[in-house]
Design an enzyme around this catalytic site. Sequence first.
Site: not given
Length: 211
Positions: A20, A46, A75, A124, A141, A144, A151, A169
């Site tokens: 993306f 990400g 995802g 993460s 990234d 969202h 976090r 991003h």
Amino acid sequence: MSQAVGVSELLAAARAAPGFMPDDEGRALYEAARSVAVPGPLLEVGSWMGKSALYLAAAARETGRQVVTVDHHRGSEEHQPGWEYHDPSLVDPAVGRVDTLPHFRRTIADAGAEDVVIAVVTRSETLAPLWSTPLALLFLDGSHTEESARRDQDAWVATLAVGGTLAIHDVFPDPADGGQAPYGVYRRVVGSGDFQELPGTGSLRLLRRLR
């Protein structure tokens, strides 16, 4: 492909890879990573299927660094069934969940970047407490949602070396353009007084850590 594949080939592979990130933002990320002055690895939170990792890999190839990618590869919220960016072809039928890891590995391998990209498959916030190496560049990234974006910020920004670059991003000041969680991270980081803003491109914001 050979592990000796060059920077221009990696950038071409990044442009062609699924994902993306527009190429102008990817090139800006590459330029930020190649020009950072402090030692240390490049780390992205990400990864999806590896597009942005290849822009970072091109910089790593040029500067003799390593790229670490952190992603659980299940995802984000928007990739789940019933959400806007769900792709049924990415669901592993054995477990009934999204699994982008095979696609990520193929992207990195096909580009000849396996020697500079290290994939860590976990959340993460699970890896961050175990991390001790100051980062030259941190690219946020991940998911969202407000909770997950905060976090990631809390987990990783402190690991960035003084003089290092923070890249964020999908920063959209106008809610009509996109979600507000990354913009919230950007506002909090700028408001801390610990960062100097650098020229950004599109939705990519770049900041240098001052202290």
